[in-house]
Design an enzyme around this catalytic site. Structure first.
Site, mmCIF file in Angstrom:
data_model
loop_
_atom_site.group_PDB
_atom_site.id
_atom_site.type_symbol
_atom_site.label_atom_id
_atom_site.label_comp_id
_atom_site.label_asym_id
_atom_site.label_seq_id
_atom_site.Cartn_x
_atom_site.Cartn_y
_atom_site.Cartn_z
ATOM 1 N N MET A 191 -20.444 44.414 -6.049
ATOM 2 C CA MET A 191 -19.435 43.354 -5.850
ATOM 3 C C MET A 191 -18.396 43.788 -4.817
ATOM 4 S SD MET A 191 -18.838 42.080 -9.749
ATOM 5 C CE MET A 191 -18.823 43.654 -10.561
ATOM 6 N N ASP A 238 -27.725 33.015 -14.967
ATOM 7 C CA ASP A 238 -26.723 32.789 -13.928
ATOM 8 C C ASP A 238 -27.268 32.970 -12.521
ATOM 9 O OD1 ASP A 238 -26.589 35.580 -14.246
ATOM 10 O OD2 ASP A 238 -24.999 35.278 -15.740
ATOM 11 N N LYS A 253 -22.273 30.351 -10.651
ATOM 12 C CA LYS A 253 -21.441 29.678 -9.654
ATOM 13 C C LYS A 253 -22.298 28.827 -8.731
ATOM 14 C CE LYS A 253 -18.995 33.330 -8.301
ATOM 15 N NZ LYS A 253 -18.112 34.265 -7.624
ATOM 16 N N GLY A 271 -31.324 42.832 -1.976
ATOM 17 C CA GLY A 271 -32.363 43.844 -2.142
ATOM 18 C C GLY A 271 -33.476 43.417 -3.090
ATOM 19 N N THR A 276 -31.398 48.025 -12.838
ATOM 20 C CA THR A 276 -30.141 47.672 -12.189
ATOM 21 C C THR A 276 -30.251 47.729 -10.663
ATOM 22 O OG1 THR A 276 -27.836 48.305 -11.905
ATOM 23 C CG2 THR A 276 -29.340 50.063 -12.545
ATOM 24 N N GLY A 289 -28.807 39.137 -14.164
ATOM 25 C CA GLY A 289 -29.327 39.936 -13.053
ATOM 26 C C GLY A 289 -29.172 41.417 -13.339
ATOM 27 N N GLY A 290 -30.124 42.211 -12.857
ATOM 28 C CA GLY A 290 -30.030 43.664 -13.014
ATOM 29 C C GLY A 290 -30.090 44.081 -14.466
ATOM 30 N N PRO A 347 -33.258 43.065 -10.249
ATOM 31 C CA PRO A 347 -32.467 42.642 -9.095
ATOM 32 C C PRO A 347 -33.039 41.479 -8.278
ATOM 33 C CG PRO A 347 -33.613 44.678 -8.628
ATOM 34 C CD PRO A 347 -33.972 44.321 -10.021
HETATM 35 N N1 SAH Z 1 -25.845 43.700 -13.783
HETATM 36 C C1 SAH Z 1 -26.122 43.742 -12.375
HETATM 37 C C2 SAH Z 1 -24.876 43.765 -11.530
HETATM 38 C C3 SAH Z 1 -24.006 42.553 -11.696
HETATM 39 S S1 SAH Z 1 -22.607 42.565 -10.666
HETATM 40 C C4 SAH Z 1 -27.045 44.923 -12.082
HETATM 41 O O1 SAH Z 1 -27.248 45.786 -12.934
HETATM 42 O O2 SAH Z 1 -27.580 44.972 -10.977
HETATM 43 C C5 SAH Z 1 -23.213 41.688 -9.264
HETATM 44 C C6 SAH Z 1 -23.380 42.613 -8.085
HETATM 45 O O3 SAH Z 1 -24.606 43.309 -8.177
HETATM 46 C C7 SAH Z 1 -23.457 41.922 -6.748
HETATM 47 O O4 SAH Z 1 -22.186 41.601 -6.259
HETATM 48 C C8 SAH Z 1 -24.127 42.965 -5.917
HETATM 49 O O5 SAH Z 1 -23.215 43.960 -5.541
HETATM 50 C C9 SAH Z 1 -25.087 43.589 -6.889
HETATM 51 N N2 SAH Z 1 -26.436 43.016 -6.770
HETATM 52 C C10 SAH Z 1 -27.147 42.408 -7.729
HETATM 53 N N3 SAH Z 1 -28.365 42.063 -7.285
HETATM 54 C C11 SAH Z 1 -28.424 42.476 -6.009
HETATM 55 C C12 SAH Z 1 -29.417 42.431 -5.008
HETATM 56 N N4 SAH Z 1 -30.615 41.873 -5.234
HETATM 57 N N5 SAH Z 1 -29.146 42.967 -3.798
HETATM 58 C C13 SAH Z 1 -27.969 43.539 -3.553
HETATM 59 N N6 SAH Z 1 -26.988 43.602 -4.462
HETATM 60 C C14 SAH Z 1 -27.211 43.099 -5.679
#
Ligand code: SAH
Length: 537
Positions: free
Chosen positions: A189, A53, A75, A218, A136, A106-107, A30
């Protein structure tokens, strides 16, 4: 879409010797780079091309080697993202060139990451792939806010839901079912549909006083949390100006954060620093700041390029070994020490013949880090000046030598002009031999992210450990507002260079990494920690 191209072989060789491309679909966690898996970190170092991304933090980007091609498919403010089909095609094309492709998300790549769609395309094209799961945000972001997503006293399940609205603006969420489950609800999201989500839950019978939280950015230095109730969260988060990326968390566990918060309480929690030293001697400062809870972006602004072959050095060393009177060997940087020994190996000159000779050798080092580096080769310097500067080193050597002694200085091509005059005044024979030159470089992938972060005030300070790191940084960054930068400098000379560009300057007490960390703690440490350092607690 922005692409950065660098010269690199387009071929990768598979374990069986065949040339074949492959895609690794990996989660980067994250934001906190420490949450990257060991496997993903290795892939960042090995990939030929990285497709990433918007959720990939600058701290993570700073781990990408400069020579690796990186393709941004996220984006930009106000712009649309690269269409998914186009991303799929980029992966296919790069793999078909025979390259090792790292698709970094991400995540976790399968949690609302559209990873499944990318793999379907690869499977159709018969391109081999592997999946590297990531941590995640749906679990890690609450954890960094002191909220366990499950807790025996409160809930026995948690549910991850997308708050992404359909084209017509409606949500595809069965609120009745969610409320009946009584588990912790994690909405990703969801910032723009917060009102609909909270209203949907209350309409389905959830009590308005159910604890709820919105957690922004976070695990990064910019993380913020707003804890309220389902009834009040919308107003509270508007007041706080919460922006994406953020998650909405609903459930009794949210109330635990008041007791269990920890991330921002670390000595440097919530702080972000940019380090500009060459990478090979940067890790110690970076590691220590990270240990104290800071987020650290490593953006080396200079690179050292050894001068090779170095014939002047060979001649100087031959002469050095023949000197009958006293002789000095002078080092002015840790890098100089290691380049010197590499050069001996390259010149096939044995240390015994260089130092043996006909008269004893005295060694001078400019400061403690250089002395430390010499120690690694079994050499303990005779002179290390109290104050770390070329002038003081020159004076100290002059004070401890006799007229006519031979001084061989091995250092950077653009070394300080202050060193030789005190030696020459003393009547010493000075030979100043360049070992390496400094190339200026700033990782282009990082540049854009860093410029934006400086503008937004997201970088608390930039560290500089020499005038050349200041110049390299300025060359790399170009036209930006330097008065926004707080520079923590290792000494007066470095500070002077930073001031020239209008940076706000702070200077470490001593020229050492310990003193740099101390200065950073004094300026940016948690108030509680600062008091403890002052002995008040
Ligand atoms: N695959 C990612 C999620 C992608 S969708 C995962 O597993 O975390 C993108 C959404 O993830 C964002 O709109 C937000 O809701 C959340 N997100 C991702 N990183 C974040 C972070 N550092 N802090 C808060 N929300 C986060």
């Amino acid at each position: 879409m922005m692409t950065e191209k660098h010269n690199r072989s387009d071929k990768s060789t598979a374990a069986d010797g065949r040339t074949g491309g492959k895609v690794w679909l990996a989660g980067a966690g994250p934001g906190d780079a420490g949450l990257l898996s060991v496997k993903a970190a290795e892939l960042i170092g090995k990939a030929d091309v990285i497709v990433y991304d918007a959720l990939i933090s600058a701290e993570l980007l700073s781990m990408i080697p400069n020579h690796t091609e990186a393709i941004y498919v996220g984006k930009h403010a106000g712009n649309h993202p690269v269409p998914q089909e186009e991303i799929n095609q980029i992966l296919v094309q790069e793999a078909k060139k025979g390259r090792k492709v790292l698709r970094l998300k991400g995540g976790d790549p399968f949690v609302f990451g559209r990873g499944g769609e990318e793999l379907e395309t690869l499977a159709r094209e018969k391109i081999p792939f592997e999946v590297v799961p990531g941590i995640t945000s749906s679990v890690a972001v609450p954890a960094y806010a002191g909220i366990p997503v499950t807790h025996r006293d409160f809930t026995s399940s948690f549910h991850v839901i997308t708050g992404h609205a359909r084209k017509d603006g409606t949500l595809n969420i069965d609120f009745d079912a969610l409320v009946r489950l009584k588990g912790t609800l994690v909405f990703l999201m969801s910032v723009s549909s917060m009102e609909q989500i909270l209203r949907g839950l209350m309409d389905a019978g959830m009590r308005p006083d159910m604890p709820a939280a919105v957690l922004e950015k976070g695990t990064t230095a910019g993380q913020r949390r707003v804890v309220a109730t389902v009834g009040t969260l919308k107003g509270e988060s508007e007041r706080a100006g919460v922006r994406t990326p953020a998650i909405i968390l609903v459930g009794k566990v949210c109330s635990l954060s008041e007791k269990l918060h920890w991330a921002e309480d670390r000595p440097l929690g919530g702080k972000q620093f940019l380090l500009t030293r060459p990478r090979r001697n940067m890790s110690s400062l970076a590691g220590r700041l990270k240990c104290l809870g800071a987020q650290v972006i490593e953006m080396p602004a200079i690179r050292t390029e050894p001068i090779s072959p170095n014939d002047p050095l060979r001649r100087a060393l031959t002469r050095f070994s023949e000197v009958c009177e006293g002789r000095w060997l002078i080092f002015t940087s840790p890098i100089g020490v290691s380049v010197f020994f590499d050069a001996l190996k390259e010149l096939q000159m044995d240390l015994r013949s260089v130092l043996g000779g006909r008269s004893g050798v005295k060694i001078g080092a400019i400061g403690s880090a250089t002395a430390e580096a010499l120690g690694g080769y079994g050499l303990i310097p005779d002179i290390v000046p109290e104050i770390y500067s070329a002038l003081e080193l020159g004076r100290a050597v002059a004070a401890h030598s006799d007229k006519g002694e031979y001084v061989l200085i091995v250092r950077a091509e653009e070394g300080s002009e202050d060193l030789a005059p005190p030696l020459e005044e003393r009547g010493l024979v000075v030979n100043d031999i360049p070992l390496y030159r400094t190339e200026y470089e700033v990782n282009p992938i990082l540049r854009e992210a860093v410029v934006r972060m400086i503008d937004n005030g997201e970088i608390d300070a930039v560290t500089f450990t020499s005038g050349s790191t200041v110049r390299g940084f300025v060359r790399g960054m170009g036209e930006i507002n330097y008065s926004k930068i707080s520079a923590v400098c290792i000494g007066e000379q470095t500070a002077r260079a930073a001031k020239e560009y209008g940076m706000r300057v702070e200077i470490a007490e001593k020229a050492s990494m310990d003193a740099m960390v101390e200065k950073i703690m004094e300026l940016f440490g948690n108030p509680r920690e600062r008091k403890r350092m002052d002995g008040k607690e």
